[in-house]
Design a protein around this motif. Sequence first.
Motif, PDB file in Angstrom:
ATOM      1  N   GLU A 155     -32.918 -10.347   4.890  1.00 10.90           N
ATOM      2  CA  GLU A 155     -32.605 -10.206   3.680  1.00 10.90           C
ATOM      3  C   GLU A 155     -32.729  -8.897   3.160  1.00 10.90           C
ATOM      4  N   ILE A 156     -33.644  -8.127   3.794  1.00 13.04           N
ATOM      5  CA  ILE A 156     -33.748  -6.751   3.292  1.00 13.04           C
ATOM      6  C   ILE A 156     -32.554  -5.987   3.835  1.00 13.04           C
ATOM      7  N   LEU A 163     -35.735  -7.902   8.659  1.00 14.26           N
ATOM      8  CA  LEU A 163     -35.836  -8.855   7.929  1.00 14.26           C
ATOM      9  C   LEU A 163     -34.256  -9.079   7.253  1.00 14.26           C
ATOM     10  N   GLY A 200     -39.103  -3.181   8.063  1.00 13.65           N
ATOM     11  CA  GLY A 200     -38.634  -3.981   7.024  1.00 13.65           C
ATOM     12  C   GLY A 200     -37.238  -4.497   7.223  1.00 13.65           C
ATOM     13  N   LEU A 201     -36.268  -3.601   7.832  1.00 12.58           N
ATOM     14  CA  LEU A 201     -35.040  -3.855   7.957  1.00 12.58           C
ATOM     15  C   LEU A 201     -34.771  -5.024   9.096  1.00 12.58           C
ATOM     16  N   ALA A 243     -40.748   1.066   6.826  1.00 17.12           N
ATOM     17  CA  ALA A 243     -39.697   1.066   6.208  1.00 17.12           C
ATOM     18  C   ALA A 243     -38.250   0.606   7.270  1.00 17.12           C
ATOM     19  N   MET A 245     -32.532   5.238   3.584  1.00 18.61           N
ATOM     20  CA  MET A 245     -31.806   4.001   3.184  1.00 18.61           C
ATOM     21  C   MET A 245     -30.739   3.898   2.335  1.00 18.61           C
ATOM     22  N   ALA A 257     -29.595  -6.390   1.888  1.00 17.00           N
ATOM     23  CA  ALA A 257     -29.650  -6.068   0.425  1.00 17.00           C
ATOM     24  C   ALA A 257     -29.269  -4.399   0.718  1.00 17.00           C
ATOM     25  N   VAL A 258     -30.153  -3.742   1.696  1.00 20.60           N
ATOM     26  CA  VAL A 258     -30.055  -2.430   1.681  1.00 20.60           C
ATOM     27  C   VAL A 258     -28.455  -1.953   2.462  1.00 20.60           C
TER      28      VAL A 258
END
Length: 348
Positions: free
Chosen positions: A248-249, A246, A243-244, A240, A212, A252-253
Amino acid sequence: MVPFCRALALSVAFTSALARERVDTHIHALPPPYIEALEAAGGDPSGFPTPQWTLEATLRSMDLANTQVAILSLSTPGIPIAGTGEAARSLTRTMNEYFGNATSLPKHTARLGFFGVLPDWRDVNGTLAELDYLYSEQKLCNGVTAYTTYGDRLLGDPLFAPVWDRLQRYKALVFVHPGTLTVAPKFIASSLAQPIVDYPLATTRTAVDLVMTQTMRRCPDVDVILSHAGGAVPFLAGRAIGGLALPEIADAVGYNALGAAKDFARFYYDIALSTSAAQLHGLLDFADASHILFGSDFPYVPQAAISTLLAQYATFVTTDARGPLVSPARLRENSLKLLNRHALGKAF
């Protein structure tokens, strides 16, 4: 009792025909200067007992497991037990000289290699200097050992970016071993030392962090071995990656699911303490079979337990439809290909 006896019989029959087939990339050494430093610091803070060790005992264990080649490494807590100053740097060099001398003896050179020892990575300059020594001066190691955390920093921490840049320059192989960590709350059962549960989870966290933070992406020529089948990586990495999906995630990442999946696919995994059908199936479901390696975890795993784990492994290889994917010959091929790709001079 009958299933175990049958498995043990299978193991004996299976391994006796191998004639030192295995290559062990997860096997530890505890040289006397390190033990002295460990005792001076009050012992292993993980709560796990420190085993007795000699090089002769290692060779005996290799013979019993039909292991041809072993890549020695310094286990946890390692050099961080000595702090981040000159004493730790001196201990690091002593360990690398010990490993270099031991593995260069004519009677050992065909059977033993080592992962170079590094200071606590929070001593960035000391770590860079030792990497230069290992790769530009000594030129004997098969890679280096890194621990999953140093203090409260995971391996993808920005402080460690210069270390990864240097590893990339040398196209290094990195063996990631769980490190001692601060965990709260602790288990009420005081005898439940960190290696039992916390260590596999530590490996999981730092592997996710390396992906990440795009550390793996920035180091395309560095290969990374994760201990103990990657801990929970085969079971949790999908979360993990998912989640990417999304926005928003992902925003952010600063990464996307496709990139993360490609980076996770680069890890290698040893099967130390990870030979059950559930573990091997989980690993095969997630990782390419060419990225799976053998590991015994001697001497932290005693010889009797190694024999039991080998019996369990032999049962999987000989009775499961996917067994041939992780046969000793396949794991040997995987290991030799990886080690020789990163060889500084001596190849196996």
